[in-house]
Every structure is written in structure tokens, then in C-alpha cells.
Design an enzyme around this catalytic site. Structure first.
Site, PDB file in Angstrom:
ATOM      1  N   CYS A   2       0.838  -1.183   0.000  1.00  9.39           N
ATOM      2  CA  CYS A   2       0.000   0.000   0.000  1.00  9.39           C
ATOM      3  C   CYS A   2       0.880   1.243   0.000  1.00  9.39           C
ATOM      4  CB  CYS A   2      -0.956   0.083   1.182  1.00  9.39           C
ATOM      5  SG  CYS A   2      -2.095  -1.289   1.279  1.00  9.39           S
ATOM      6  N   ARG A  27       3.848  -0.177  -4.856  1.00  5.03           N
ATOM      7  CA  ARG A  27       3.591  -0.731  -3.515  1.00  5.03           C
ATOM      8  C   ARG A  27       2.265  -1.487  -3.436  1.00  5.03           C
ATOM      9  NH1 ARG A  27       6.936   1.658   0.253  1.00  5.03           N
ATOM     10  NH2 ARG A  27       5.590   0.886   1.901  1.00  5.03           N
ATOM     11  N   TRP A  79      -2.751  -2.682  -1.679  1.00  6.80           N
ATOM     12  CA  TRP A  79      -2.458  -4.115  -1.833  1.00  6.80           C
ATOM     13  C   TRP A  79      -3.356  -4.789  -0.797  1.00  6.80           C
ATOM     14  CZ3 TRP A  79      -0.649  -8.241   1.110  1.00  6.80           C
ATOM     15  CH2 TRP A  79      -0.224  -9.370   0.383  1.00  6.80           C
ATOM     16  N   ASN A 105      -1.898   1.551   5.822  1.00  3.90           N
ATOM     17  CA  ASN A 105      -1.028   0.492   5.301  1.00  3.90           C
ATOM     18  C   ASN A 105      -0.696  -0.402   6.485  1.00  3.90           C
ATOM     19  OD1 ASN A 105       0.995  -1.054   4.106  1.00  3.90           O
ATOM     20  ND2 ASN A 105       2.554   0.515   4.373  1.00  3.90           N
ATOM     21  N   GLY A 106      -0.908  -1.717   6.346  1.00  3.76           N
ATOM     22  CA  GLY A 106      -0.618  -2.631   7.450  1.00  3.76           C
ATOM     23  C   GLY A 106      -1.832  -3.472   7.772  1.00  3.76           C
ATOM     24  N   GLU A 488      17.241 -17.772  -7.921  1.00  5.98           N
ATOM     25  CA  GLU A 488      16.849 -16.415  -8.330  1.00  5.98           C
ATOM     26  C   GLU A 488      16.265 -16.422  -9.754  1.00  5.98           C
ATOM     27  OE1 GLU A 488      16.184 -13.732  -7.095  1.00  5.98           O
ATOM     28  OE2 GLU A 488      16.591 -12.106  -8.477  1.00  5.98           O
ATOM     29  N   LYS A 492      12.422 -15.149 -10.531  1.00  4.90           N
ATOM     30  CA  LYS A 492      12.101 -14.084 -11.496  1.00  4.90           C
ATOM     31  C   LYS A 492      11.029 -14.566 -12.473  1.00  4.90           C
ATOM     32  CE  LYS A 492      14.181 -10.761 -10.026  1.00  4.90           C
ATOM     33  NZ  LYS A 492      13.914 -11.296  -8.768  1.00  4.90           N
ATOM     34  N   GLU A 495       7.511 -14.911 -10.675  1.00  7.38           N
ATOM     35  CA  GLU A 495       6.802 -13.687 -10.324  1.00  7.38           C
ATOM     36  C   GLU A 495       6.417 -12.862 -11.548  1.00  7.38           C
ATOM     37  OE1 GLU A 495       8.852 -10.978  -7.657  1.00  7.38           O
ATOM     38  OE2 GLU A 495      10.777 -11.379  -8.574  1.00  7.38           O
ATOM     39  N   HIS A 511      18.269 -37.034  -6.316  1.00  8.38           N
ATOM     40  CA  HIS A 511      17.526 -37.445  -5.121  1.00  8.38           C
ATOM     41  C   HIS A 511      16.025 -37.216  -5.285  1.00  8.38           C
ATOM     42  CE1 HIS A 511      21.272 -38.154  -3.012  1.00  8.38           C
ATOM     43  NE2 HIS A 511      21.708 -36.986  -3.460  1.00  8.38           N
ATOM     44  N   LYS A 613       5.907  -4.218  -4.041  1.00  9.04           N
ATOM     45  CA  LYS A 613       7.351  -4.063  -3.939  1.00  9.04           C
ATOM     46  C   LYS A 613       7.838  -4.199  -2.503  1.00  9.04           C
ATOM     47  CE  LYS A 613      11.413  -2.899  -5.478  1.00  9.04           C
ATOM     48  NZ  LYS A 613      12.129  -3.968  -6.180  1.00  9.04           N
TER      49      LYS A 613
HETATM   50  O1  M6R Z   1      12.870  -5.088   0.186  1.00  5.81           O
HETATM   51  P1  M6R Z   1      13.399  -6.467   0.456  1.00  5.81           P
HETATM   52  O2  M6R Z   1      14.728  -6.707  -0.184  1.00  5.81           O
HETATM   53  O3  M6R Z   1      13.430  -6.793   1.924  1.00  5.81           O
HETATM   54  O4  M6R Z   1      12.370  -7.439  -0.229  1.00  5.81           O
HETATM   55  C1  M6R Z   1      12.497  -8.823  -0.086  1.00  5.81           C
HETATM   56  C2  M6R Z   1      11.595  -9.559  -1.053  1.00  5.81           C
HETATM   57  O5  M6R Z   1      10.261  -9.240  -0.812  1.00  5.81           O
HETATM   58  C3  M6R Z   1      11.933  -9.206  -2.523  1.00  5.81           C
HETATM   59  O6  M6R Z   1      13.259  -9.502  -2.820  1.00  5.81           O
HETATM   60  C4  M6R Z   1      11.008  -9.999  -3.468  1.00  5.81           C
HETATM   61  O7  M6R Z   1      11.277 -11.352  -3.392  1.00  5.81           O
HETATM   62  C5  M6R Z   1      11.147  -9.488  -4.908  1.00  5.81           C
HETATM   63  N1  M6R Z   1       9.845  -9.366  -5.493  1.00  5.81           N
HETATM   64  C6  M6R Z   1      11.933 -10.397  -5.773  1.00  5.81           C
HETATM   65  O8  M6R Z   1      12.051  -9.949  -7.072  1.00  5.81           O
END
Ligand code: M6R
Length: 618
Positions: A2, A27, A79, A105-106, A488, A492, A495, A511, A613
Site C-alpha cells: 500500500c 507498492r 495491496w 497500510n498494514g 533467483e 524471477k 513472479e 535425489h 514491492k
Molecule cells: O525489500 P526487500 O529486499 O526486503 O524485499 C524482499 C523480497 O520481498 C523481494 O526480494 C522480493 O522477493 C522481490 N519481489 C523479488 O524480485
């Protein structure tokens, strides 16, 4: 999660808030709304507009039915946590008497009890949100004769959970009041105008002067005036700071996505993170590290806590830190850390990696670590954010604002900061010779050019993404530091492209996961550099094993690694770098692949579904 904006000043409130919300859309983008308190001869009123969907929907509604130009106001991009994303659940929420509008927010954890209490007093809620109760509680306090700042303090003292709240009172058309607990809120100081926002990006077009708010504080803004108190009503200490980037950093600069722009910014971001860390006399300097050398010599265990991509950078860091310093290093998902009763004491260094500095899971982990007596060091990209503020020490990554929801330059600069930390610890503890550190620093300082080379040779990766646009599933394999790179790469793709993607340690394949290999399944394999022969040869054998079972192999290997040639259906050539630093080069093609594949699928790359984000709820 948010985004919140509040504005007081002579400017057109609704327009200023809308442009701030646009900057905060990363956000959350489930719904958006604006409320403006405006006055005329007939008195004051709150004008409200809110719409489900992205901010464009709200902008369309405001074009059709414009808001009053003058006034003070609040805005929100959501959000969703409680209640589906529809017009009704969108913020701002109005109180039963129409006097208060509030954004949040929260999560208000005791919202059900408060709702029941309001119900008993004859006040019914109309939305499914946890937020709406706050609007009614504030209105009750105002009805009892309090002013909005006092009402806010009284209400905040009754709330459980994490919250940033910003509210306006119809009968006080010159003031906006905010409050924060475990969730971000910063103040912007303009010329005769003031802002409240979840992130400085919201007001960077207007001012670069900001104030950090502390935990459990209430802020009142009037034109050119700011007053901060604790929830107990006492005046509070605040820290003013200057934002070291400007509005140009928050533009797409001709790229289709912020993510693609941020991928291409990595050479500069890496260079900026390295800037000023290595003296001409051959010693590393970490100026922001407020932990003494003697304390660092006493450290007998390092625990890295982080989430998502930042967690994967921590996994890479473990290999480097243990190798260079011989200090045992654990890496743990921040949300798991405090629930397992971890063994932490005054000789433990807890390193929290967070791009945003606001991730609630990571924040709670460092609070737990501090309570247990550990020293906490943050690796963070966001000046003024909560995690560095609550840590004993910080290494800032200086990557500039990362706006795409998928982390890219955030990751590579976190890696650089982790390498710097490892080398600094090795310097302080004497586990590496000066010339060894110098050699590694030389290589790190070459990294901007090395990464630029990877970006310049990106054409085959982009073509591959076009060819794979219809693939339902992709696997990623790696070993040693290539394993987090595989994780990673898979994250990517999940998401952004919304397809099944998994990363495995290559040695784990036999395994169980090898059962997934089927005719034509694309498998990316990160091959360690030549020179670590055992490691390299084992991964080459793994490629042979999956190819024998029908996998379509996409091999990321050094440009002269002829051993992979016969086994690679596609060979993505990597520059020659040393083993521990390879993730800095090997991750970049995977970022580009995911960005391009998602683009080909027609997805919104910067705002993938269901994500936000900055994850400020646990
Ligand atoms: O702001 P942060 O680095 O603490 O965020 C951690 C994760 O939420 C963030 O890396 C998330 O996994 C991203 N969407 C990955 O691309």
C-alpha cells in the site's frame, strides 16, 4: 505494501496526491482513492473518489468528475489484505458521520473486537476492511471534543498490529495527521507545503528534504509546519535528511519497463556501491559500519536473515564469507528465524539484507536478534527506512530507487555489499592477506564493465525468451554459488511470467527432482568457472544426465568452456570471473530472460499480479 500520500499546501491537492500515488503504485495496485477536505462559503466537506484496479481507473474517474482544486488531502494505492479489491474496500474510508477520511497500510489485528465494540455503540461498518474501524474510532474521539492529533494518539494506543495511518478531519481543513507503527511513513518538507508518504518517491518532484519518523510516532503537518510526538503525546526526536537522488531516477528513460531500465543500470549501480570503499593505501573502509573492529573480531557466528531475492543474495554471501573469514555463517528466511528460538548471543552478528528496508518479516527478525543481544548489521538500499534505523550498523547499496517489483539491481548490489562485508571482516580478522583482498577488489572494480559486456551480448537471451514464451515449465540448476543463482532465475520467472519454475541444487537432482525431466523440458544450468575443476566437472555431468532424459539444455558457462559445447542446446556465454563472484555476471541473463518472456506474454512486468514491492505485513 500500500502506498500512502498526504498533502498540505497551496497547490492543487488532488493532482499532487495523484502524481504521488502514481510514483507509489509499485507498492500495491488493487485499488486507489483520494480524499480532499475543501472549504467554501457553505462550510467544509470531504470530496472522495475511489476505484478498484490500477490508478488509471481512478484517474479516469477524476477526469470525468474532477475534485475541488484547493484543500488538503490524502490518497492511497492498495495491496489488499482484508476484503477483496473493489470500490467499497478501496481507501480512503469515511467515518460514520462523514467527518474523517483515513488511509492505512498494514494490518489492524484487533479489528474484529473493535468492530464489535462499534457495533454495540450503534455504528455499523460498511466495508470488509480492517481499516474502516479506525475512521469511526477517530470520529468518536473528535465527537468527544478532541483534535485530530489527540484523537490519532488515543486511537493508535488501542490498535494492535502494524500500521501507517494518515487522516483528515473535515472540520480542520488545514491539517493532515499521520501515525506509524511497524510500517513506513516519511515527511517531505517543501516550500510552504508539507507531505506525508510511504516513500520519498511520492514527493521527489517537489522536494528532496525529508524527515524520518520513528516507531510509535504521530505527525501533524500544516503548510510549512511539522510537529511530531510519540503515542504518549511527548515531543519526539526526528532525523531530517536530504534525498540523494532526484526525479530523473524515477523515470523509465525510454525503456518499456522500470525493470528493464534497472537491469541496464546495474553497471552503474555496482560501481556506486563500490565507490569510496577501498583506499589507495590498500585498505577497505566501510564508513557507515558503526561496529568497532574489536567487536568484529569477537564475532563467532554470522546469521543472515532476508526474504525473497535478498535471501538468495544471502545464500551467495555464505559461500564467500565462510571461505574468506572462516566464521560460520547461517542464512535464514527472516519469517522463519524468530519462530525457531535461534541460538544468538552477543558474539553473533546478524546481517539483515533488504532492498526496501521495510520488509516486515525482516524487521521482526532483527528486533528478535537485538533482544537476544546480537549485533545487527543491515545491508539496505533505502536511506531513512526502518531496518537500517533499527540496526547497529548499515552498509548502503547506493543502487538508486528500485521501482520494478522484481528486484534486479537490488540483488546485484546486495551481492557487492556482501562481498565487501566478507572482505572487510577478512581484513579485520587477518584471514586474508592484503594482496588477496586487493586482487578480489580489483576484480570487483572490473565488474561494472563485466556486467556491461553481458548486457551488450544479450541478444541470444532475448531471442530465447521469444522462443520459450509458450513453455509451461522451466527448471534451473546450479551448484555452490550457482545454486542461489538458479533459485533467483526461477523466482524471477515465477513472479513475472506466472509459469512453473523451480531452482535446484544440481547435486540434489538425482535425489528426486530428476523425475521432472521430460522430453523438451527447458533446463537452465549455471556452470561454475573453469579452474574449480571438480565443481565444474560435476555440473557438466549433471547436464549430461538431464540431456540423456530429454531435457532441452540452456547452459550458462564461460565463453571458452568447450566441455559444455556438445551438451548445450543453447549456450549463454559468460565472461571469465572468479568462482565466488560469478553470480554477479550469471544472474543478469536470467533477469533479462524473465523480463523479456513476461513482456512476450503480455504481462505487466513492473506490477506483476498479487505482488507489491515493499512487503510491510507479516
Ligand atoms: O525489500 P526487500 O529486499 O526486503 O524485499 C524482499 C523480497 O520481498 C523481494 O526480494 C522480493 O522477493 C522481490 N519481489 C523479488 O524480485
Amino acid at each position: 505494501m500500500c502506498g500512502i500520500v498526504g498533502y498540505v499546501g497551496p497547490g492543487p491537492a488532488a493532482a499532487i496526491i495523484m502524481s504521488g500515488l502514481k510514483r507509489l503504485e509499485y507498492r500495491g495496485y488493487d485499488s486507489a482513492g483520494v480524499a480532499v477536505v475543501t472549504s467554501d462559503d457553505a462550510g467544509s466537506r470531504i470530496a472522495l473518489a475511489k476505484r478498484a484496479g490500477k490508478i488509471g481507473n481512478l484517474a479516469g474517474a477524476l477526469d470525468a468528475e474532477p475534485m475541488p482544486v484547493d484543500g488538503v488531502g490524502v490518497g492511497h494505492t492498495r495491496w489488499a489484505t482484508h476484503g477483496v479489491p473493489n470500490d467499497l474496500n478501496a481507501h480512503p474510508h469515511l467515518s460514520f458521520d462523514g467527518r474523517v477520511a483515513v488511509v492505512h497500510n498494514g494490518i489492524i489485528e484487533n479489528h474484529a473486537a473493535l468492530r464489535a465494540e462499534l457495533g454495540a455503540a450503534g455504528i455499523a461498518t460498511v466495508s470488509d476492511t480492517d481499516t474502516e474501524v479506525v475512521a469511526h474510532l477517530l470520529a468518536q474521539e473528535l465527537e468527544a471534543g478532541r483534535r485530530l492529533p489527540d484523537a490519532m494518539r488515543a486511537v493508535c494506543n488501542r490498535l494492535d498490529g502494524a500500521f501507517t495511518l494518515v487522516a483528515v478531519d473535515r472540520d480542520d481543513p488545514a491539517t493532515v495527521v499521520g501515525a506509524r507503527r511497524n510500517s513506513p511513513l516519511v515527511v517531505g518538507i517543501g516550500d510552504g507545503e508539507s507531505y506525508l508518504a510511504s516513500d520519498v518517491a511520492a514527493f521527489i518532484d517537489h522536494t528532496r528534504e525529508a524527515i524520518e519518523l520513528g516507531q510509535d510516532q504521530v505527525v501533524e503537518i500544516r503548510a510549512g509546519e511539522v510537529r511530531v510526538t510519540g503515542f504518549d503525546g511527548r515531543p519526539a526526536q526526528t532525523r531530517p535528511y536530504h534525498v540523494d537522488w532526484d526525479t530523473s531516477a524515477a523515470q523509465k528513460d525510454g525503456y518499456d519497463w522500470f525493470m528493464r531500465k534497472e537491469i541496464y543500470e546495474q553497471p552503474k549501480a555496482v560501481a556506486d556501491t563500490l565507490l569510496g570503499r577501498y583506499d589507495t593505501d590498500g585498505s577497505l573502509r566501510l564508513d557507515e559500519l558503526r561496529i568497532s573492529e574489536s567487536e568484529l573480531r569477537r564475532v563467532n557466528k554470522i546469521i543472515i536473515v532476508a526474504c525473497g531475492t535478498a535471501f538468495y543474495s544471502g545464500l551467495v554471501a555464505k559461500y564467500a564469507i565462510e571461505h574468506w573469514t572462516r566464521i560460520a555463517c547461517e542464512v535464514e528466511l527472516a519469517h522463519e528465524f524468530r519462530y525457531r528460538d535461534p541460538i544468538v548471543d552477543a558474539n553473533t552478528l546478524v546481517v539483515c539484507i533488504s532492498q526496501s528496508g521495510e520488509t516486515a518479516d525482516s524487521l521482526m527478525a532483527i528486533r528478535h536478534a537485538s533482544e537476544q543481544g546480537a549485533r545487527v548489521l543491515a545491508i539496505c538500499n533505502t536511506n531513512g527506512s526502518t531496518i537500517p534505523r533499527e540496526s547497529d550498523a548499515v552498509i548502503y547499496t547506493h543502487a538508486g530507487p528500485e521501482i520494478g517489483v522484481a528486484s534486479t539491481k537490488g540483488f546485484t548490489t546486495q551481492l557487492v555489499a556482501c562481498y565487501l562485508l566478507g572482505l572487510y571482516l577478512a581484513q579485520v580478522r587477518g584471514t586474508l592477506f592484503g594482496d588477496e583482498i586487493a586482487r578480489l577488489m580489483d576484480e570487483l572494480e572490473q565488474m561494472p564493465q563485466t556486467i556491461q559486456g553481458v548486457l551488450d551480448d544479450a541478444e541470444p537471451v532475448l531471442k530465447l525468451a521469444a522462443d520459450f514464451a509458450e513453455q509451461p515449465s522451466v527448471l534451473f540448476l546450479g551448484r555452490h554459488v550457482g545454486y542461489p543463482v538458479a533459485l533467483e532465475g526461477a523466482l524471477k520467472l515465477k513472479e513475472l511470467a506466472y509459469i512453473h519454475a523451480e531452482g535446484f541444487a544440481a547435486g540434489e537432482l538425482k535425489h528426486g527432482p530428476i523425475a521432472l525431466i521430460d522430453q523438451g523440458l527447458p533446463v537452465f544450468v549455471v556452470v561454475p568457472p573453469l579452474g574449480r575443476d571438480m565443481l565444474h566437472d560435476k555440473v557438466v555431468s549433471n547436464i549430461a544426465e538431464i540431456r540423456a532424459r530429454g531435457a532441452l539444455t540452456v547452459v550458462l558457462a564461460e565463453e571458452d568452456d568447450e566441455a559444455v559445447g556438445p551438451l548445450a542446446d543453447v549456450w549463454i556465454r559468460l565472461p571469465k570471473v572468479s568462482t565466488l563472484l560469478q553470480p554477479l555476471a550469471a544472474t543478469v541473463p536470467l533477469q533479462l530472460f524473465a523480463c523479456e518472456l513476461a513482456t512476450r506474454k503480455g504481462h505487466d512486468v513492473d506490477q506483476p499480479r498479487n505482488l507489491a514491492k515493499s512487503v510491510t505485513v507479516e
